[in-house]
Motif scaffolding. Structure first.
Motif, PDB file in Angstrom:
ATOM      1  N   ILE A 185     -16.515   5.528  -2.880  1.00 51.99           N
ATOM      2  CA  ILE A 185     -17.263   5.855  -1.667  1.00 51.99           C
ATOM      3  C   ILE A 185     -16.304   6.185  -0.531  1.00 51.99           C
ATOM      4  CG2 ILE A 185     -18.778   4.887   0.111  1.00 51.99           C
ATOM      5  CD1 ILE A 185     -20.192   3.318  -2.114  1.00 51.99           C
ATOM      6  N   ALA A 186     -15.234   5.411  -0.409  1.00 50.11           N
ATOM      7  CA  ALA A 186     -14.252   5.689   0.636  1.00 50.11           C
ATOM      8  C   ALA A 186     -13.627   7.070   0.460  1.00 50.11           C
ATOM      9  CB  ALA A 186     -13.171   4.613   0.637  1.00 50.11           C
ATOM     10  N   ALA A 187     -13.248   7.396  -0.757  1.00 51.82           N
ATOM     11  CA  ALA A 187     -12.627   8.700  -1.002  1.00 51.82           C
ATOM     12  C   ALA A 187     -13.555   9.843  -0.619  1.00 51.82           C
ATOM     13  CB  ALA A 187     -12.233   8.806  -2.475  1.00 51.82           C
ATOM     14  N   ARG A 188     -14.829   9.652  -0.821  1.00 47.42           N
ATOM     15  CA  ARG A 188     -15.788  10.721  -0.544  1.00 47.42           C
ATOM     16  C   ARG A 188     -16.092  10.868   0.946  1.00 47.42           C
ATOM     17  NH1 ARG A 188     -22.057  10.971  -2.725  1.00 47.42           N
ATOM     18  NH2 ARG A 188     -22.599  12.953  -1.722  1.00 47.42           N
ATOM     19  N   PHE A 189     -16.185   9.758   1.671  1.00 46.50           N
ATOM     20  CA  PHE A 189     -16.725   9.822   3.028  1.00 46.50           C
ATOM     21  C   PHE A 189     -15.784   9.371   4.146  1.00 46.50           C
ATOM     22  CE2 PHE A 189     -20.589   9.197   0.379  1.00 46.50           C
ATOM     23  CZ  PHE A 189     -21.286  10.338   0.746  1.00 46.50           C
ATOM     24  N   ALA A 190     -14.796   8.536   3.849  1.00 47.25           N
ATOM     25  CA  ALA A 190     -14.075   7.848   4.915  1.00 47.25           C
ATOM     26  C   ALA A 190     -12.856   8.618   5.395  1.00 47.25           C
ATOM     27  CB  ALA A 190     -13.652   6.464   4.440  1.00 47.25           C
ATOM     28  N   THR A 191     -12.536   8.416   6.667  1.00 48.83           N
ATOM     29  CA  THR A 191     -11.251   8.848   7.197  1.00 48.83           C
ATOM     30  C   THR A 191     -10.238   7.703   7.145  1.00 48.83           C
ATOM     31  OG1 THR A 191     -11.989   8.289   9.437  1.00 48.83           O
ATOM     32  CG2 THR A 191     -12.244  10.572   8.738  1.00 48.83           C
ATOM     33  N   GLU A 192     -10.747   6.464   6.982  1.00 51.07           N
ATOM     34  CA  GLU A 192      -9.884   5.283   6.932  1.00 51.07           C
ATOM     35  C   GLU A 192     -10.430   4.295   5.912  1.00 51.07           C
ATOM     36  OE1 GLU A 192      -8.610   1.521   9.839  1.00 51.07           O
ATOM     37  OE2 GLU A 192      -9.191   3.443  10.735  1.00 51.07           O
ATOM     38  N   PHE A 193      -9.517   3.677   5.172  1.00 52.77           N
ATOM     39  CA  PHE A 193      -9.894   2.610   4.242  1.00 52.77           C
ATOM     40  C   PHE A 193      -9.252   1.319   4.701  1.00 52.77           C
ATOM     41  CE2 PHE A 193      -9.295  -0.201   0.665  1.00 52.77           C
ATOM     42  CZ  PHE A 193     -10.601  -0.299   0.207  1.00 52.77           C
ATOM     43  N   ASN A 194     -10.055   0.237   4.749  1.00 52.76           N
ATOM     44  CA  ASN A 194      -9.584  -1.047   5.245  1.00 52.76           C
ATOM     45  C   ASN A 194      -9.726  -2.138   4.191  1.00 52.76           C
ATOM     46  OD1 ASN A 194     -10.529  -3.805   6.756  1.00 52.76           O
ATOM     47  ND2 ASN A 194      -8.924  -2.744   7.885  1.00 52.76           N
ATOM     48  N   THR A 195      -8.675  -2.935   4.027  1.00 56.04           N
ATOM     49  CA  THR A 195      -8.755  -4.120   3.176  1.00 56.04           C
ATOM     50  C   THR A 195      -8.973  -5.336   4.072  1.00 56.04           C
ATOM     51  OG1 THR A 195      -6.339  -4.329   3.222  1.00 56.04           O
ATOM     52  CG2 THR A 195      -7.306  -3.210   1.340  1.00 56.04           C
ATOM     53  N   PRO A 196     -10.146  -5.965   4.015  1.00 53.09           N
ATOM     54  CA  PRO A 196     -10.430  -7.099   4.892  1.00 53.09           C
ATOM     55  C   PRO A 196      -9.976  -8.418   4.287  1.00 53.09           C
ATOM     56  CG  PRO A 196     -12.429  -6.447   3.727  1.00 53.09           C
ATOM     57  CD  PRO A 196     -11.336  -5.533   3.254  1.00 53.09           C
ATOM     58  N   PHE A 197      -9.075  -9.107   4.985  1.00 51.29           N
ATOM     59  CA  PHE A 197      -8.666 -10.474   4.636  1.00 51.29           C
ATOM     60  C   PHE A 197      -8.170 -10.575   3.198  1.00 51.29           C
ATOM     61  CE2 PHE A 197     -12.232 -10.513   7.669  1.00 51.29           C
ATOM     62  CZ  PHE A 197     -11.506 -10.859   8.805  1.00 51.29           C
ATOM     63  N   ALA A 198      -7.381  -9.594   2.799  1.00 53.69           N
ATOM     64  CA  ALA A 198      -6.818  -9.567   1.447  1.00 53.69           C
ATOM     65  C   ALA A 198      -5.355 -10.007   1.488  1.00 53.69           C
ATOM     66  CB  ALA A 198      -6.921  -8.165   0.856  1.00 53.69           C
ATOM     67  N   SER A 199      -4.904 -10.596   0.411  1.00 54.45           N
ATOM     68  CA  SER A 199      -3.504 -11.005   0.311  1.00 54.45           C
ATOM     69  C   SER A 199      -2.615  -9.777   0.155  1.00 54.45           C
ATOM     70  CB  SER A 199      -3.322 -11.928  -0.892  1.00 54.45           C
ATOM     71  OG  SER A 199      -3.549 -11.192  -2.100  1.00 54.45           O
ATOM     72  N   ILE A 200      -1.336  -9.981   0.399  1.00 53.34           N
ATOM     73  CA  ILE A 200      -0.358  -8.916   0.166  1.00 53.34           C
ATOM     74  C   ILE A 200      -0.432  -8.447  -1.285  1.00 53.34           C
ATOM     75  CG2 ILE A 200       2.112  -8.426  -0.012  1.00 53.34           C
ATOM     76  CD1 ILE A 200       1.257  -8.411   2.839  1.00 53.34           C
ATOM     77  N   GLU A 201      -0.586  -9.421  -2.199  1.00 52.11           N
ATOM     78  CA  GLU A 201      -0.612  -9.094  -3.630  1.00 52.11           C
ATOM     79  C   GLU A 201      -1.826  -8.246  -3.999  1.00 52.11           C
ATOM     80  OE1 GLU A 201       1.953 -12.336  -2.699  1.00 52.11           O
ATOM     81  OE2 GLU A 201      -0.212 -12.138  -2.326  1.00 52.11           O
ATOM     82  N   ALA A 202      -2.936  -8.422  -3.281  1.00 50.53           N
ATOM     83  CA  ALA A 202      -4.145  -7.655  -3.581  1.00 50.53           C
ATOM     84  C   ALA A 202      -4.214  -6.334  -2.824  1.00 50.53           C
ATOM     85  CB  ALA A 202      -5.378  -8.493  -3.255  1.00 50.53           C
ATOM     86  N   THR A 203      -3.559  -6.252  -1.686  1.00 54.87           N
ATOM     87  CA  THR A 203      -3.675  -5.058  -0.836  1.00 54.87           C
ATOM     88  C   THR A 203      -3.069  -3.828  -1.483  1.00 54.87           C
ATOM     89  OG1 THR A 203      -3.742  -6.377   1.193  1.00 54.87           O
ATOM     90  CG2 THR A 203      -3.040  -4.081   1.398  1.00 54.87           C
ATOM     91  N   GLY A 204      -1.880  -3.947  -2.024  1.00 55.29           N
ATOM     92  CA  GLY A 204      -1.223  -2.793  -2.629  1.00 55.29           C
ATOM     93  C   GLY A 204      -2.034  -2.164  -3.743  1.00 55.29           C
ATOM     94  N   PRO A 205      -2.501  -2.946  -4.727  1.00 55.37           N
ATOM     95  CA  PRO A 205      -3.326  -2.368  -5.783  1.00 55.37           C
ATOM     96  C   PRO A 205      -4.616  -1.745  -5.268  1.00 55.37           C
ATOM     97  CG  PRO A 205      -2.450  -4.483  -6.481  1.00 55.37           C
ATOM     98  CD  PRO A 205      -2.096  -4.337  -5.038  1.00 55.37           C
ATOM     99  N   GLN A 206      -5.221  -2.318  -4.211  1.00 55.07           N
ATOM    100  CA  GLN A 206      -6.448  -1.725  -3.688  1.00 55.07           C
ATOM    101  C   GLN A 206      -6.174  -0.383  -3.020  1.00 55.07           C
ATOM    102  OE1 GLN A 206      -9.267  -2.251  -4.508  1.00 55.07           O
ATOM    103  NE2 GLN A 206     -10.815  -2.287  -2.907  1.00 55.07           N
ATOM    104  N   PHE A 207      -5.090  -0.291  -2.277  1.00 55.10           N
ATOM    105  CA  PHE A 207      -4.704   1.009  -1.708  1.00 55.10           C
ATOM    106  C   PHE A 207      -4.489   2.029  -2.831  1.00 55.10           C
ATOM    107  CE2 PHE A 207      -2.637  -0.721   2.467  1.00 55.10           C
ATOM    108  CZ  PHE A 207      -3.899  -0.947   2.998  1.00 55.10           C
TER     109      PHE A 207
END
Length: 307
Positions: A185-207
């Motif tokens: 959904i983010a790829a289709r519509f967003a200008t920005e993607f945000n990881t809310p309250f995620a650890s460093i270890e989880a943020t990289g893979p989500q990006f």
């Protein structure tokens, strides 16, 4: 790295409280003032003086600030019909001279819906996709033409698609830690993607998932802005940090593990680590809205040293 101030007014804040934080945000050189969009306090306490509506607040701040961006992390699709919501957001963008940003999500806090009589469907991702498509369609329809939409959740017929925001496109933020549908959904519509309250270890893979979702629809992943949101509790020394942690009822070690917390050097290291993963913005969740001295400390001792 852009640092943005992020507030949780449902925990107990008046408009005047928020105005003081927003004006300090602007005066101290931060990039933006954001707020949550909730109607019920979470956890213990009475939540006095009661909730404030996010977009009513932002409309007021639009006229009482002049530089900072203003937005939500995030509004829920359950709160408003997308046609009306598009009007509200466009109006705040006009009132601010083109400084509004729309964070939109599925919502999750069922208790606040029950408390205020708001329907809370169990399946809301389809609502999110349709709302984003409708808002994009309304804003993208040329003046003088009509916009119609037929979906599972919403139907618009011959809308004049007015008013228009000042910004084209209006910034849209989609966030979350879901591994499949959220990145798509983010790829289709967003200008920005945000990881809310995620650890460093989880943020990289989500990006990385979002980058892959962009590539899957032939979108340049670098056209997306990547950001993180984390609580911030910092002090000039250990004693000041501990005092601020106690003031908001949080365990110091838990804060250090999950948030931007501790001394200035610790906070700088955490923010720069997010930057190494590709984060271009960090939303600093401030939980004591009366502690403007913490904002001054961040602006003087942390902001100049983040990459």
């Amino acid at each position: 790295m852009q640092l943005r101030i992020f507030t949780e007014p449902q925990q107990g804040a008046s408009y005047d409280d928020l105005l003081a934080v927003a004006q300090a945000t602007e005066r101290l050189g931060f990039d933006a003032f954001f707020r949550s969009d909730h109607y019920l306090r979470m956890g213990d306490g009475d939540g006095l003086p009661g909730p404030t509506d996010a977009w009513t607040t932002l409309a007021g701040l639009a006229r009482e600030t002049s530089r900072i961006k203003l937005g939500t992390l995030v509004s829920s699709v359950t709160y408003r019909h997308p046609g009306i919501f598009a009007i509200q957001v466009a109006q705040v963008d006009q009132m601010s001279g083109g400084r509004a940003e729309l964070g939109l999500g599925t919502g999750w806090f069922e208790a606040e819906h029950l408390a205020y009589g708001i329907p809370f469907p169990q399946k809301r991702f389809g609502m999110l996709e349709e709302q984003l498509e409708i808002i994009e369609g309304l804003y993208g329809t040329p003046a003088g033409e009509k916009y119609s939409f037929e979906g599972e959740h919403y139907r618009l017929v011959d809308s004049p698609a007015l008013p228009k925001p000042v910004q084209t496109p209006l910034p849209v933020i989609v966030g979350g830690n879901g591994t499949n549908r959220t990145p798509a959904i983010a790829a289709r519509f967003a200008t920005e993607f945000n990881t809310p309250f995620a650890s460093i270890e989880a943020t990289g893979p989500q990006f990385d998932r979002v980058r892959s979702a962009c590539e899957a629809i032939d979108r340049d992943p670098s056209s997306m802005t990547y950001s993180s949101a984390l609580a911030v509790v910092v002090g000039a020394d250990e004693a000041e940090f501990l005092r601020r942690a106690e003031a908001i009822g949080r365990d110091p070690e838990e804060l250090r593990a999950s948030s931007i917390a501790g001394t200035a050097s610790e906070a700088i290291d955490r923010i720069n680590a997010l930057g190494q993963l590709g984060a271009e913005r960090v939303y600093l969740q401030v939980n004591d809205l009366h502690d403007l001295e913490q904002l001054e400390f961040i602006a003087a001792e942390i902001a100049p040293h983040v990459q």
